[in-house]
Design an enzyme around this catalytic site. Sequence first.
Site, PDB file in Angstrom:
ATOM      1  N   ARG A   1       0.226  -4.208   4.169  1.00 39.19           N
ATOM      2  CA  ARG A   1       1.688  -4.078   4.087  1.00 39.19           C
ATOM      3  C   ARG A   1       2.244  -4.792   5.297  1.00 39.19           C
ATOM      4  O   ARG A   1       1.929  -4.405   6.428  1.00 39.19           O
ATOM      5  CB  ARG A   1       2.095  -2.597   4.073  1.00 39.19           C
ATOM      6  CG  ARG A   1       3.572  -2.380   4.269  1.00 39.19           C
ATOM      7  CD  ARG A   1       4.023  -0.956   3.988  1.00 39.19           C
ATOM      8  NE  ARG A   1       4.082  -0.711   2.559  1.00 39.19           N
ATOM      9  CZ  ARG A   1       4.727   0.312   1.978  1.00 39.19           C
ATOM     10  NH1 ARG A   1       5.357   1.198   2.738  1.00 39.19           N
ATOM     11  NH2 ARG A   1       4.735   0.453   0.675  1.00 39.19           N
TER      12      ARG A   1
ATOM     13  N   GLN B   1       4.001  -1.511  -6.679  1.00 39.81           N
ATOM     14  CA  GLN B   1       5.085  -0.657  -7.173  1.00 39.81           C
ATOM     15  C   GLN B   1       5.427  -1.015  -8.618  1.00 39.81           C
ATOM     16  O   GLN B   1       5.577  -0.141  -9.477  1.00 39.81           O
ATOM     17  CB  GLN B   1       6.326  -0.827  -6.280  1.00 39.81           C
ATOM     18  CG  GLN B   1       7.499   0.035  -6.717  1.00 39.81           C
ATOM     19  CD  GLN B   1       7.208   1.515  -6.548  1.00 39.81           C
ATOM     20  OE1 GLN B   1       6.795   1.944  -5.477  1.00 39.81           O
ATOM     21  NE2 GLN B   1       7.418   2.296  -7.586  1.00 39.81           N
TER      22      GLN B   1
ATOM     23  N   CYS C   1      11.716   3.709  -6.626  1.00 43.40           N
ATOM     24  CA  CYS C   1      10.376   3.628  -6.032  1.00 43.40           C
ATOM     25  C   CYS C   1      10.160   4.680  -4.942  1.00 43.40           C
ATOM     26  O   CYS C   1       9.015   4.995  -4.613  1.00 43.40           O
ATOM     27  CB  CYS C   1      10.150   2.235  -5.459  1.00 43.40           C
ATOM     28  SG  CYS C   1      11.333   1.787  -4.160  1.00 43.40           S
TER      29      CYS C   1
ATOM     30  N   ARG D   1       1.706   5.459  -9.133  1.00 48.12           N
ATOM     31  CA  ARG D   1       1.218   4.533  -8.101  1.00 48.12           C
ATOM     32  C   ARG D   1      -0.310   4.623  -7.988  1.00 48.12           C
ATOM     33  O   ARG D   1      -0.995   3.622  -7.847  1.00 48.12           O
ATOM     34  CB  ARG D   1       1.872   4.837  -6.742  1.00 48.12           C
ATOM     35  CG  ARG D   1       3.352   4.505  -6.632  1.00 48.12           C
ATOM     36  CD  ARG D   1       3.605   3.002  -6.736  1.00 48.12           C
ATOM     37  NE  ARG D   1       2.775   2.268  -5.811  1.00 48.12           N
ATOM     38  CZ  ARG D   1       3.088   1.996  -4.544  1.00 48.12           C
ATOM     39  NH1 ARG D   1       4.265   2.362  -4.070  1.00 48.12           N
ATOM     40  NH2 ARG D   1       2.253   1.330  -3.758  1.00 48.12           N
TER      41      ARG D   1
HETATM   42  N1   CP Z   1       7.387   3.231  -2.908  1.00 47.09           N
HETATM   43  C1   CP Z   1       6.640   3.031  -1.788  1.00 47.09           C
HETATM   44  O1   CP Z   1       6.051   1.974  -1.591  1.00 47.09           O
HETATM   45  O2   CP Z   1       6.621   4.093  -0.971  1.00 47.09           O
HETATM   46  P1   CP Z   1       5.963   4.162   0.492  1.00 47.09           P
HETATM   47  O3   CP Z   1       6.798   3.236   1.372  1.00 47.09           O
HETATM   48  O4   CP Z   1       6.084   5.598   0.892  1.00 47.09           O
HETATM   49  O5   CP Z   1       4.566   3.672   0.411  1.00 47.09           O
HETATM   50  N1  NVA Z   2      12.764  -2.061  -0.538  1.00 42.19           N
HETATM   51  C1  NVA Z   2      12.134  -0.989   0.198  1.00 42.19           C
HETATM   52  C2  NVA Z   2      11.027  -0.398  -0.588  1.00 42.19           C
HETATM   53  C3  NVA Z   2      10.345   0.768   0.053  1.00 42.19           C
HETATM   54  C4  NVA Z   2       9.160   1.259  -0.729  1.00 42.19           C
HETATM   55  C5  NVA Z   2      11.635  -1.511   1.535  1.00 42.19           C
HETATM   56  O1  NVA Z   2      11.150  -2.650   1.593  1.00 42.19           O
HETATM   57  O2  NVA Z   2      11.751  -0.794   2.520  1.00 42.19           O
END
Ligand code: CP
Ligand code: NVA
Length: 300
Positions: free
Chosen positions: A98, A128, A257, A285
């Site tokens: 991430r 997602q 999400c 998920r």
């Molecule tokens: N929806 C999602 O990616 O949640 P997190 O940021 O908690 O992983």
């Molecule tokens: N668009 C949001 C999604 C979080 C899961 C972000 O990038 O923070």
Amino acid sequence: MPAHLLDIVDLGADGVTEIVDRAMADPASIGRPLEGRGVALVFEKPSNRTRHSMEMAVVQLGGHPVYTRGEEVGIDVREPAEDIARVLAGYHAIIAARVFDHGLLGRMAAVSDVPVVNMLSDHSHPLQTLADMTTMRRCLGSPEGLRVAWVGDYNNVSRSLAEALVLCGGSFAIATPEGFGPSADELTRLNALGPGDVSAGHDPMVAVANARAVHTDTWISMGQEAEKEQRRRLFEGYTVDAAMMSRAADDAVFMHCLPAYRGYEVAAEVIDGGASRVVMQAHDRMHAARGALSILAGGL
Ligand code: CP
Ligand code: NVA
């Protein structure tokens, strides 16, 4: 060269369908393709759903997840992304990350001997979308011809969802404030991906008309915290509330999400109401991650 999962377009329509099929299948039918193998999970940003769902999916496939925080690994700070990827590829069957900058994932994939998976970047959030497609299949059936609305920011989450819906023949209507929607080039790119279609405008009531799923996401994504007050002002009028949901199809579901900010992108009456599928979506998920990882690990 291993296959990577950096974006939904890497999978194509058949790949998305295959992963949704596996997400809905009995886990026992998928087996343990990660038996005795590791999966690296590197997070430069916070997470609840992605970390837990990925760790448990790895365990269910027989593997061992190793979580590390971005500060600890120091991508391009402690050492270059390429060195990190080459080294982790010697320990693990899959590297998942991430990141703030989507470009890092491409650099890691270019030198990695094992698949690299995007667990969210500034550009996209394919894991997602695979969960969202699973939840919509459970609740609404085939994505072919499915009318889906997006209200709010055109961001990482909506880009991946748009790609999957066009690939699989769905119809995606986006409503954003001026300056927060897809560019003309992006709309052209999306519409050329497959049999579905994407439209974009500024009136949420138009986007949600007869939609069978209404999606939204936070107005302030991770990394945009400094713009919080300005964004909250500019997104006024884009809260998904009961009046908006009443324009959607009678059997419409609400999806998000998460994490969600009640009173901003969604009213509590909607996210906590009968049409909300956000908890099923969060649970999907894990099922979708198991499906995706099983393919990348060479399962079945
Ligand atoms: N929806 C999602 O990616 O949640 P997190 O940021 O908690 O992983
Ligand atoms: N668009 C949001 C999604 C979080 C899961 C972000 O990038 O923070």
